[in-house]
Design an enzyme around this catalytic site. Structure first.
Site, PDB file in Angstrom:
ATOM      1  N   HIS A   1      32.596  14.016  -2.423  1.00 18.23           N
ATOM      2  CA  HIS A   1      33.646  14.233  -1.014  1.00 18.23           C
ATOM      3  C   HIS A   1      32.852  13.802   0.127  1.00 18.23           C
ATOM      4  O   HIS A   1      33.555  13.189   1.036  1.00 18.23           O
ATOM      5  CB  HIS A   1      33.736  15.506  -0.667  1.00 18.23           C
ATOM      6  CG  HIS A   1      34.849  16.230  -1.788  1.00 18.23           C
ATOM      7  ND1 HIS A   1      35.781  17.209  -1.400  1.00 18.23           N
ATOM      8  CD2 HIS A   1      35.355  15.740  -3.109  1.00 18.23           C
ATOM      9  CE1 HIS A   1      36.447  17.527  -2.400  1.00 18.23           C
ATOM     10  NE2 HIS A   1      36.302  16.709  -3.189  1.00 18.23           N
TER      11      HIS A   1
ATOM     12  N   HIS B   1      34.108  17.109 -14.188  1.00 14.58           N
ATOM     13  CA  HIS B   1      34.940  18.473 -14.220  1.00 14.58           C
ATOM     14  C   HIS B   1      34.502  19.118 -15.508  1.00 14.58           C
ATOM     15  O   HIS B   1      35.222  19.972 -15.935  1.00 14.58           O
ATOM     16  CB  HIS B   1      36.386  17.954 -14.330  1.00 14.58           C
ATOM     17  CG  HIS B   1      36.853  17.705 -12.984  1.00 14.58           C
ATOM     18  ND1 HIS B   1      38.223  17.171 -12.498  1.00 14.58           N
ATOM     19  CD2 HIS B   1      36.102  17.830 -11.494  1.00 14.58           C
ATOM     20  CE1 HIS B   1      38.155  16.973 -11.194  1.00 14.58           C
ATOM     21  NE2 HIS B   1      37.152  17.180 -10.620  1.00 14.58           N
TER      22      HIS B   1
ATOM     23  N   ASN C   1      39.017  19.856   1.222  1.00 10.00           N
ATOM     24  CA  ASN C   1      37.953  20.732   1.360  1.00 10.00           C
ATOM     25  C   ASN C   1      38.271  22.128   1.765  1.00 10.00           C
ATOM     26  O   ASN C   1      37.434  23.199   1.572  1.00 10.00           O
ATOM     27  CB  ASN C   1      37.038  20.203   2.438  1.00 10.00           C
ATOM     28  CG  ASN C   1      36.314  18.950   2.014  1.00 10.00           C
ATOM     29  OD1 ASN C   1      36.256  18.717   0.848  1.00 10.00           O
ATOM     30  ND2 ASN C   1      36.078  17.783   2.942  1.00 10.00           N
TER      31      ASN C   1
ATOM     32  N   ARG D   1      29.910  18.015  -6.174  1.00 12.06           N
ATOM     33  CA  ARG D   1      31.160  17.767  -5.646  1.00 12.06           C
ATOM     34  C   ARG D   1      31.146  17.456  -3.933  1.00 12.06           C
ATOM     35  O   ARG D   1      31.834  16.680  -3.650  1.00 12.06           O
ATOM     36  CB  ARG D   1      32.384  18.919  -5.734  1.00 12.06           C
ATOM     37  CG  ARG D   1      33.471  18.728  -5.397  1.00 12.06           C
ATOM     38  CD  ARG D   1      34.545  19.751  -5.473  1.00 12.06           C
ATOM     39  NE  ARG D   1      36.155  19.357  -5.366  1.00 12.06           N
ATOM     40  CZ  ARG D   1      36.806  20.231  -4.547  1.00 12.06           C
ATOM     41  NH1 ARG D   1      36.210  21.315  -4.241  1.00 12.06           N
ATOM     42  NH2 ARG D   1      37.955  19.626  -4.294  1.00 12.06           N
TER      43      ARG D   1
HETATM   44  C1  HEM Z   1      39.194  11.543 -10.112  1.00 15.05           C
HETATM   45  C2  HEM Z   1      39.691  12.175  -8.997  1.00 15.05           C
HETATM   46  C3  HEM Z   1      39.324  13.688  -8.915  1.00 15.05           C
HETATM   47  C4  HEM Z   1      40.217  14.346  -8.302  1.00 15.05           C
HETATM   48  C5  HEM Z   1      41.702  14.580  -8.134  1.00 15.05           C
HETATM   49  C6  HEM Z   1      39.375  15.704  -8.171  1.00 15.05           C
HETATM   50  C7  HEM Z   1      39.939  17.221  -7.514  1.00 15.05           C
HETATM   51  C8  HEM Z   1      39.480  18.162  -8.146  1.00 15.05           C
HETATM   52  C9  HEM Z   1      40.056  19.642  -7.659  1.00 15.05           C
HETATM   53  C10 HEM Z   1      41.551  19.721  -7.138  1.00 15.05           C
HETATM   54  C11 HEM Z   1      38.929  20.529  -7.842  1.00 15.05           C
HETATM   55  C12 HEM Z   1      39.314  22.080  -7.560  1.00 15.05           C
HETATM   56  C13 HEM Z   1      39.313  22.166  -6.300  1.00 15.05           C
HETATM   57  C14 HEM Z   1      39.592  23.837  -5.847  1.00 15.05           C
HETATM   58  O1  HEM Z   1      40.755  24.065  -6.448  1.00 15.05           O
HETATM   59  O2  HEM Z   1      39.244  24.502  -5.100  1.00 15.05           O
HETATM   60  C15 HEM Z   1      37.906  19.917  -8.068  1.00 15.05           C
HETATM   61  C16 HEM Z   1      36.880  20.514  -8.487  1.00 15.05           C
HETATM   62  C17 HEM Z   1      35.528  19.754  -8.685  1.00 15.05           C
HETATM   63  N1  HEM Z   1      35.330  18.356  -8.849  1.00 15.05           N
HETATM   64 FE1  HEM Z   1      36.754  16.998  -8.611  1.00 15.05          FE
HETATM   65  N2  HEM Z   1      38.106  15.622  -8.378  1.00 15.05           N
HETATM   66  C18 HEM Z   1      37.885  14.256  -8.743  1.00 15.05           C
HETATM   67  C19 HEM Z   1      36.747  13.748  -9.096  1.00 15.05           C
HETATM   68  C20 HEM Z   1      35.602  14.241  -9.054  1.00 15.05           C
HETATM   69  C21 HEM Z   1      34.353  13.642  -8.933  1.00 15.05           C
HETATM   70  C22 HEM Z   1      34.144  12.026  -8.903  1.00 15.05           C
HETATM   71  C23 HEM Z   1      33.483  14.506  -9.033  1.00 15.05           C
HETATM   72  C24 HEM Z   1      31.803  14.208  -9.022  1.00 15.05           C
HETATM   73  C25 HEM Z   1      31.233  13.225  -9.113  1.00 15.05           C
HETATM   74  C26 HEM Z   1      34.090  15.857  -9.080  1.00 15.05           C
HETATM   75  C27 HEM Z   1      33.313  16.901  -8.966  1.00 15.05           C
HETATM   76  C28 HEM Z   1      34.144  17.973  -8.850  1.00 15.05           C
HETATM   77  C29 HEM Z   1      33.299  19.366  -9.369  1.00 15.05           C
HETATM   78  C30 HEM Z   1      31.811  19.499  -9.695  1.00 15.05           C
HETATM   79  C31 HEM Z   1      34.369  20.507  -9.083  1.00 15.05           C
HETATM   80  C32 HEM Z   1      34.146  21.969  -9.353  1.00 15.05           C
HETATM   81  C33 HEM Z   1      33.480  22.468  -8.118  1.00 15.05           C
HETATM   82  C34 HEM Z   1      33.246  23.979  -7.611  1.00 15.05           C
HETATM   83  O3  HEM Z   1      33.323  24.827  -8.803  1.00 15.05           O
HETATM   84  O4  HEM Z   1      32.778  24.455  -6.517  1.00 15.05           O
HETATM   85  N3  HEM Z   1      35.243  15.567  -8.891  1.00 15.05           N
HETATM   86  N4  HEM Z   1      37.956  18.392  -8.099  1.00 15.05           N
END
Ligand code: HEM
Ligand SMILES: *[C@@H]1O[C@H](CO)[C@@H](O)[C@H](O)[C@H]1NC(C)=O
Length: 319
Positions: A64, A191, A92, A60
Site C-alpha cells: 500500500h 494472499h 486502508n 501489505r
Molecule cells: C492484485 C491486487 C490486490 C487486491 C485487489 C488486494 C486486495 C486485498 C483485500 C481486499 C484484502 C483484505 C482487506 C480487508 O478486508 O481488510 C487484502 C489483504 C491482504 N493483501 Fe492484498 N490485494 C492485492 C494485492 C496485494 C499485494 C501485491 C500484496 C503484497 C505484496 C498484498 C498483500 C496482502 C496481505 C498480506 C493481506 C492480508 C493482510 C492482513 O491480514 O492484515 N495484496 N488484499
C-alpha cells in the site's frame, strides 16, 4: 593533458554520484547503521510471535505504500491540518494494520542509529522479514529510499486497486507502475497469508458462480448476506495455511477457491494469466523466485533519493 584527465575524472565522478544517489542499493546503510537488519528482524519476529497475522499486515503495508506515489513511507503518516493522509482511504480504513509495530521497529532503529534510516526502507525490510519468518523466500532488500513530506487520501483511493477489480483493471494498474502480468500474479501470491473482512468478499460468495459451492457455504457461515451486518468478520485469504507463506493460494485459485473477486480473476475460463497460476500451483520454487523478483521491482517504484524527501524521526509525522 593533466587538466583534461582531471576534467574527465571529475565528470565520471559526478556521473557516478548522480547515479548512486538515484539508485537503491543493498549496502546503503552498511556503514551508517550496521545493526539495521538484526534490529528490524528481532522486532518483526517478536511481533509475529505475539500474533502470526501481523506478518501479513506488515507485508501489505509495503504494497500500500509503494502503490501510492512510490515507496516513500506515505502510508504511515497520520492526518494533519494541511493534508488528509492515506490511513482513512477506502483500501486502508478498518483494514490496514501494524502501524504500532512499525513505530516499535522505528524506535529500535532510532536507538541503534538516530536519524539515519527512512521509514520507507524500514517498511521494505519489514516486508521481507515477515515473508521469511512465515516460511517464504529470502532476498537482499534494496535500500536508500527517503520519506515523503506529504500524503493524500485520494491518491490512495486511486492507486490501490479494489478487490472488485477485473483482470483488465489489475493488469493496467500494475502495468502503469512498470509491473508485468507475471508480477501481478506472483505478488498476488501474498494472499497466501492474512485475513480479509466480509465486506471485501461478500458479493463474491453470494453472487458469483465461478467458485466452489462448499467453499462459498463455508464463507457464508461467518459473513451474512445483508450489508452492514458482520462487515468486519474475518476469513483467511488462504483457507488451509493463512500463517504460512507457501503456494497454497494458487492451488486454491485453480480450485475456484479464491476468496476475493480479484483473486479468482487470475484464473478464469480461458484466462490469459491461467498459465502463471498453474505454474505456481505446481512449482513452489518458481513461485518463490518470481515473487522475489516482483517484490524487488515493486520496491523500486518511484523512490525519493538523494536530497529529496527526508529521514523522518517519527514515521507518523514529518520532521
Ligand atoms: C492484485 C491486487 C490486490 C487486491 C485487489 C488486494 C486486495 C486485498 C483485500 C481486499 C484484502 C483484505 C482487506 C480487508 O478486508 O481488510 C487484502 C489483504 C491482504 N493483501 Fe492484498 N490485494 C492485492 C494485492 C496485494 C499485494 C501485491 C500484496 C503484497 C505484496 C498484498 C498483500 C496482502 C496481505 C498480506 C493481506 C492480508 C493482510 C492482513 O491480514 O492484515 N495484496 N488484499
Ligand atoms: C447480488 O446481486 C444482486 C443483483 O445485482 C444485488 O442486488 C445484490 O445486492 C447482490 N448481493 C450481494 C450480497 O452482493
Amino acid at each position: 593533458m593533466a587538466f583534461f584527465k582531471n576534467a574527465i575524472c571529475l565528470a565520471i565522478l559526478v556521473l557516478l554520484m548522480g547515479n548512486s544517489s538515484a539508485q537503491l542499493s543493498t549496502n546503503f546503510y552498511s556503514k551508517s547503521c550496521p545493526k539495521l537488519f538484526s534490529t528490524v528482524k528481532s522486532a518483526v519476529n517478536s511481533a509475529i510471535s505475539k500474533e502470526a497475522r501481523m506478518g501479513a499486515s506488515l507485508l501489505r503495508l509495503f504494497f500500500h505504500d509503494c502503490f501510492v506515489n512510490g515507496c516513500d513511507g506515505s502510508v504511515l503518516l497520520d492526518d494533519t491540518s494541511s493534508f488528509t493522509g492515506e490511513k482513512t482511504a477506502i483500501p486502508n480504513r478498518n483494514s490496514a494494520r501494524g502501524f504500532d509495530v512499525v513505530d516499535n521497529i522505528k524506535s529500535a532503529v532510532e536507538n541503534a542509529c538516530p536519524g539515519v534510516v527512512s521509514c520507507a526502507d524500514i517498511l521494505a525490510i519489514t516486508a521481507r522479514d515477515s515473508v521469511v519468518t512465515l516460511g517464504g523466500p529470502n532476498w537482499n532488500v534494496k535500500l536508500g529510499r527517503r520519506d515523503a513530506r506529504t500524503a493524500s487520501r485520494s491518491a490512495a483511493n486511486n492507486g490501490i486497486p479494489p478487490p472488485t477489480s477485473n483482470l483488465n483493471a489489475l493488469t493496467s494498474r500494475f502495468g502503469a507502475l512498470g509491473l508485468s502480468t507475471k508480477d501481478l500474479v506472483a505478488l498476488s501470491g501474498s494472499h497466501t497469508i492474512g485475513q480479509a473482512r466480509c465486506t471485501s468478499f461478500r458479493a463474491r460468495i453470494y453472487n458469483e458462480t465461478n467458485l466452489d459451492a462448499s467453499f462459498a457455504r463455508t464463507r457464508q457461515g461467518n459473513c451474512p448476506r445483508a450489508s452492514g451486518s458482520g462487515d468486519n468478520n474475518l476469513a483467511p485469504l488462504d483457507l488451509q495455511t493463512p500463517t504460512n507463506f507457501d503456494n497454497n493460494y494458487f492451488k486454491n485459485v485453480v480450485n475456484q477457491r479464491g476468496l476475493l473477486h480479484s483473486d479468482q480473476q487470475l484464473f478464469l475460463s480461458g484466462g490469459s494469466t491461467n498459465s502463471f497460476v498453474s505454474t505456481y500451483a505446481n512449482n513452489p520454487q518458481t513461485f518463490n523466485s518470481d515473487f522475489v523478483s516482483a517484490m524487488i521491482k515493486m520496491g523500486d517504484i518511484s523512490p525519493l533519493t538523494g536530497s529529496k524527501g527526508e529521514i523522518r524521526k517519527n514515521c507518523r509525522r514529518i520532521n
